[in-house]
Design a protein around this motif. Structure first.
Motif, PDB file in Angstrom:
ATOM      1  N   PRO A 161       0.840  -1.199   0.000  1.00  0.00           N
ATOM      2  CA  PRO A 161       0.000   0.000   0.000  1.00  0.00           C
ATOM      3  C   PRO A 161       0.872   1.246   0.000  1.00  0.00           C
ATOM      4  O   PRO A 161       1.905   1.290   0.674  1.00  0.00           O
ATOM      5  CB  PRO A 161      -0.787  -0.130   1.304  1.00  0.00           C
ATOM      6  CG  PRO A 161       0.085  -0.952   2.199  1.00  0.00           C
ATOM      7  CD  PRO A 161       0.850  -1.887   1.299  1.00  0.00           C
ATOM      8  N   LEU A 162       0.472   2.251  -0.753  1.00  0.00           N
ATOM      9  CA  LEU A 162       1.256   3.478  -0.882  1.00  0.00           C
ATOM     10  C   LEU A 162       0.346   4.688  -0.727  1.00  0.00           C
ATOM     11  O   LEU A 162      -0.778   4.710  -1.256  1.00  0.00           O
ATOM     12  CB  LEU A 162       1.942   3.542  -2.250  1.00  0.00           C
ATOM     13  CG  LEU A 162       2.931   2.434  -2.607  1.00  0.00           C
ATOM     14  CD1 LEU A 162       3.344   2.563  -4.070  1.00  0.00           C
ATOM     15  CD2 LEU A 162       4.148   2.491  -1.699  1.00  0.00           C
ATOM     16  N   ARG A 163       0.844   5.681  -0.011  1.00  0.00           N
ATOM     17  CA  ARG A 163       0.164   6.962   0.062  1.00  0.00           C
ATOM     18  C   ARG A 163       1.135   8.062  -0.366  1.00  0.00           C
ATOM     19  O   ARG A 163       2.357   7.909  -0.232  1.00  0.00           O
ATOM     20  CB  ARG A 163      -0.345   7.241   1.478  1.00  0.00           C
ATOM     21  CG  ARG A 163      -1.516   6.366   1.866  1.00  0.00           C
ATOM     22  CD  ARG A 163      -2.145   6.815   3.177  1.00  0.00           C
ATOM     23  NE  ARG A 163      -3.273   5.992   3.567  1.00  0.00           N
ATOM     24  CZ  ARG A 163      -4.506   6.144   3.112  1.00  0.00           C
ATOM     25  NH1 ARG A 163      -4.770   7.107   2.244  1.00  0.00           N
ATOM     26  NH2 ARG A 163      -5.482   5.354   3.509  1.00  0.00           N
ATOM     27  N   PHE A 164       0.586   9.153  -0.848  1.00  0.00           N
ATOM     28  CA  PHE A 164       1.399  10.264  -1.336  1.00  0.00           C
ATOM     29  C   PHE A 164       0.901  11.561  -0.707  1.00  0.00           C
ATOM     30  O   PHE A 164      -0.283  11.708  -0.380  1.00  0.00           O
ATOM     31  CB  PHE A 164       1.318  10.361  -2.861  1.00  0.00           C
ATOM     32  CG  PHE A 164       1.843   9.144  -3.569  1.00  0.00           C
ATOM     33  CD1 PHE A 164       3.164   9.088  -4.005  1.00  0.00           C
ATOM     34  CD2 PHE A 164       1.019   8.044  -3.797  1.00  0.00           C
ATOM     35  CE1 PHE A 164       3.658   7.965  -4.646  1.00  0.00           C
ATOM     36  CE2 PHE A 164       1.507   6.910  -4.449  1.00  0.00           C
ATOM     37  CZ  PHE A 164       2.830   6.874  -4.863  1.00  0.00           C
ATOM     38  N   ARG A 165       1.820  12.497  -0.538  1.00  0.00           N
ATOM     39  CA  ARG A 165       1.447  13.822  -0.042  1.00  0.00           C
ATOM     40  C   ARG A 165       2.253  14.872  -0.791  1.00  0.00           C
ATOM     41  O   ARG A 165       3.366  14.603  -1.259  1.00  0.00           O
ATOM     42  CB  ARG A 165       1.657  13.929   1.462  1.00  0.00           C
ATOM     43  CG  ARG A 165       3.107  13.835   1.932  1.00  0.00           C
ATOM     44  CD  ARG A 165       3.180  14.001   3.448  1.00  0.00           C
ATOM     45  NE  ARG A 165       4.523  13.841   3.965  1.00  0.00           N
ATOM     46  CZ  ARG A 165       5.406  14.826   4.064  1.00  0.00           C
ATOM     47  NH1 ARG A 165       5.092  16.052   3.636  1.00  0.00           N
ATOM     48  NH2 ARG A 165       6.605  14.607   4.574  1.00  0.00           N
ATOM     49  N   PRO A 166       1.722  16.077  -0.908  1.00  0.00           N
ATOM     50  CA  PRO A 166       2.446  17.132  -1.650  1.00  0.00           C
ATOM     51  C   PRO A 166       3.627  17.667  -0.858  1.00  0.00           C
ATOM     52  O   PRO A 166       3.645  17.650   0.375  1.00  0.00           O
ATOM     53  CB  PRO A 166       1.373  18.211  -1.859  1.00  0.00           C
ATOM     54  CG  PRO A 166       0.357  17.964  -0.800  1.00  0.00           C
ATOM     55  CD  PRO A 166       0.375  16.502  -0.503  1.00  0.00           C
ATOM     56  N   VAL A 167       4.651  18.142  -1.580  1.00  0.00           N
ATOM     57  CA  VAL A 167       5.818  18.759  -0.983  1.00  0.00           C
ATOM     58  C   VAL A 167       6.225  19.928  -1.863  1.00  0.00           C
ATOM     59  O   VAL A 167       6.025  19.912  -3.086  1.00  0.00           O
ATOM     60  CB  VAL A 167       6.976  17.741  -0.833  1.00  0.00           C
ATOM     61  CG1 VAL A 167       7.480  17.279  -2.203  1.00  0.00           C
ATOM     62  CG2 VAL A 167       8.126  18.308  -0.016  1.00  0.00           C
ATOM     63  N   GLU A 168       6.784  20.958  -1.256  1.00  0.00           N
ATOM     64  CA  GLU A 168       7.181  22.153  -1.998  1.00  0.00           C
ATOM     65  C   GLU A 168       8.585  21.979  -2.593  1.00  0.00           C
ATOM     66  O   GLU A 168       9.452  21.332  -2.001  1.00  0.00           O
ATOM     67  CB  GLU A 168       7.159  23.376  -1.094  1.00  0.00           C
ATOM     68  CG  GLU A 168       5.766  23.766  -0.604  1.00  0.00           C
ATOM     69  CD  GLU A 168       4.847  24.147  -1.742  1.00  0.00           C
ATOM     70  OE1 GLU A 168       5.342  24.761  -2.718  1.00  0.00           O
ATOM     71  OE2 GLU A 168       3.646  23.827  -1.666  1.00  0.00           O
ATOM     72  N   LEU A 169       8.790  22.611  -3.744  1.00  0.00           N
ATOM     73  CA  LEU A 169      10.066  22.529  -4.444  1.00  0.00           C
ATOM     74  C   LEU A 169      11.222  22.994  -3.563  1.00  0.00           C
ATOM     75  O   LEU A 169      12.289  22.361  -3.541  1.00  0.00           O
ATOM     76  CB  LEU A 169      10.010  23.359  -5.723  1.00  0.00           C
ATOM     77  CG  LEU A 169      11.326  23.510  -6.499  1.00  0.00           C
ATOM     78  CD1 LEU A 169      11.844  22.171  -6.976  1.00  0.00           C
ATOM     79  CD2 LEU A 169      11.131  24.457  -7.686  1.00  0.00           C
ATOM     80  N   LEU A 170      11.061  24.075  -2.820  1.00  0.00           N
ATOM     81  CA  LEU A 170      12.147  24.612  -2.009  1.00  0.00           C
ATOM     82  C   LEU A 170      12.594  23.611  -0.940  1.00  0.00           C
ATOM     83  O   LEU A 170      13.788  23.510  -0.646  1.00  0.00           O
ATOM     84  CB  LEU A 170      11.733  25.931  -1.367  1.00  0.00           C
ATOM     85  CG  LEU A 170      11.587  27.124  -2.319  1.00  0.00           C
ATOM     86  CD1 LEU A 170      11.118  28.361  -1.557  1.00  0.00           C
ATOM     87  CD2 LEU A 170      12.902  27.407  -3.041  1.00  0.00           C
ATOM     88  N   GLN A 171      11.647  22.873  -0.364  1.00  0.00           N
ATOM     89  CA  GLN A 171      12.019  21.867   0.628  1.00  0.00           C
ATOM     90  C   GLN A 171      12.813  20.747  -0.017  1.00  0.00           C
ATOM     91  O   GLN A 171      13.816  20.279   0.540  1.00  0.00           O
ATOM     92  CB  GLN A 171      10.774  21.294   1.296  1.00  0.00           C
ATOM     93  CG  GLN A 171      11.093  20.223   2.341  1.00  0.00           C
ATOM     94  CD  GLN A 171       9.855  19.618   2.971  1.00  0.00           C
ATOM     95  OE1 GLN A 171       8.768  20.204   2.929  1.00  0.00           O
ATOM     96  NE2 GLN A 171      10.002  18.436   3.563  1.00  0.00           N
ATOM     97  N   VAL A 172      12.399  20.322  -1.205  1.00  0.00           N
ATOM     98  CA  VAL A 172      13.116  19.261  -1.922  1.00  0.00           C
ATOM     99  C   VAL A 172      14.539  19.715  -2.237  1.00  0.00           C
ATOM    100  O   VAL A 172      15.511  18.976  -2.028  1.00  0.00           O
ATOM    101  CB  VAL A 172      12.373  18.878  -3.210  1.00  0.00           C
ATOM    102  CG1 VAL A 172      13.180  17.867  -4.019  1.00  0.00           C
ATOM    103  CG2 VAL A 172      10.997  18.313  -2.878  1.00  0.00           C
ATOM    104  N   GLN A 173      14.685  20.926  -2.730  1.00  0.00           N
ATOM    105  CA  GLN A 173      16.015  21.442  -3.063  1.00  0.00           C
ATOM    106  C   GLN A 173      16.914  21.491  -1.830  1.00  0.00           C
ATOM    107  O   GLN A 173      18.094  21.125  -1.894  1.00  0.00           O
ATOM    108  CB  GLN A 173      15.891  22.823  -3.697  1.00  0.00           C
ATOM    109  CG  GLN A 173      15.260  22.808  -5.072  1.00  0.00           C
ATOM    110  CD  GLN A 173      15.003  24.203  -5.604  1.00  0.00           C
ATOM    111  OE1 GLN A 173      14.776  25.144  -4.844  1.00  0.00           O
ATOM    112  NE2 GLN A 173      15.032  24.358  -6.923  1.00  0.00           N
ATOM    113  N   ASP A 174      16.368  21.932  -0.701  1.00  0.00           N
ATOM    114  CA  ASP A 174      17.160  22.011   0.525  1.00  0.00           C
ATOM    115  C   ASP A 174      17.611  20.624   0.979  1.00  0.00           C
ATOM    116  O   ASP A 174      18.782  20.432   1.351  1.00  0.00           O
ATOM    117  CB  ASP A 174      16.342  22.699   1.619  1.00  0.00           C
ATOM    118  CG  ASP A 174      17.133  22.859   2.908  1.00  0.00           C
ATOM    119  OD1 ASP A 174      18.175  23.542   2.878  1.00  0.00           O
ATOM    120  OD2 ASP A 174      16.731  22.279   3.932  1.00  0.00           O
TER     121      ASP A 174
END
Length: 304
Positions: free
Chosen positions: A280-293
């Motif tokens: 089972p998999l769930r997904f949630r949104p994340v902001e680009l700036l957090q990913v880059q950091d």
């Protein structure tokens, strides 16, 4: 040059490194390890350079014999590890001496483990990389994209290290836990309502998933038809006409014409790669700036 002799190759064991870059304009995928975090830890434990050639061992049932005195590191899926009859811990480094045999049993959790040797395996590159891409016939021991088989010799140099070491417990992943994977949504992809439904629904990993793409199963989405193909990157989430999303992985194609829902966080691709079929998999949104950091922190730590 001597090295390590493969006695049993398991279901799928591949030579990988950081990947094959600079060729995507010609349709050549980058390949490389599916779980970049476990691979990075294996090389770091041995003091290897970033992306040094190592093994990606899927599901286990792998065995090799040392023809040199060296040190190994194993990180990733929970597989029983033995040197001759002595148990060795996962997420650690240990010595392997001439005549000793390393055995990896079948995975108890997770799907792939990474086996590195001190100094990295000494294998000739194909288009600048040893990464094995079976579909395109590139990389690996002979440069033709083959999986490891019994009798193969993995060249490496003798090595000595000061002693055992392991990954700090806080960084060891529990592959039994249900993951919640982070996605950067594409505002120009699916309609806003369809993106919201993707995040609200629980998905299942299809057994048809492979190194090219992780297929999701669930209540179908309604993609908007796309009129052109475009370049795609690892982690791209495509939605084909059947409404079942596909997350593109290391052996992905370089162009795609399906609508894009967004992009999986590059570090979460590692967690997805360790999920067995029907997970089972769930997904949630994340902001680009957090990913880059987070990516900057990751590369600063492992690449220096």
């Amino acid at each position: 040059m001597s090295g390590l002799r493969v006695l049993r190759g398991g279901p799928l064991s591949l030579l990988q490194d950081a990947g094959r870059f600079g060729w995507q304009h010609l349709g050549v995928s980058p390949s490389g390890p599916l779980d970049v975090q476990a691979a990075a830890w294996a090389n770091r434990l041995l003091g290897n350079r970033w992306g040094a050639p190592l093994l990606e061992i899927a599901l286990g049932d792998f065995e090799l014999e040392a023809l040199v005195d060296t040190w190994l590191a194993v990180c990733g899926a929970d597989m029983p590890i033995k040197v001759d009859d002595e148990v060795r811990p996962n997420w650690s480094r240990f010595a392997l001496r001439v005549g000793e045999r390393l055995r990896l049993g079948f995975a108890r959790s997770g799907q792939r483990t990474y086996l590195a040797v001190a100094g990295g395996f000494r294998v000739a590159t194909t288009l600048g990389s040893v990464a094995t891409q079976m579909r395109e016939g590139l990389g690996g021991l002979a440069g033709r994209g083959g999986a490891l088989r019994a009798g193969d010799l993995l060249p490496c140099l003798p090595a000595r290290l000061p002693g055992a070491a392991s990954v700090p417990g806080a960084f060891v992943v529990d592959y039994r836990a249900e993951p919640c994977l982070r996605v950067m949504a594409d505002p120009n992809g699916l309609a806003a309502g369809e993106r919201q439904r993707f995040f609200e629904r629980r998905w299942t990993l299809s057994p048809q998933s492979d190194r090219m793409g992780a297929r999701l199963l669930g209540e179908p989405l309604s993609p908007t038809p796309q009129q052109w193909s475009q370049g795609v990157v690892g982690g791209s989430i495509q939605v084909p006409p059947d409404g079942q999303p596909i997350v593109l992985m290391a052996d992905r194609q370089t162009m795609g014409g399906y609508p894009l829902l967004g992009w999986l966080h590059p570090l979460d691709m590692a967690r997805l790669a360790q999920c067995p079929a029907h997970s089972p998999l769930r997904f949630r949104p994340v902001e680009l700036l957090q990913v880059q950091d987070e990516l900057r922190q990751f590369y600063r730590f492992f690449r220096g």
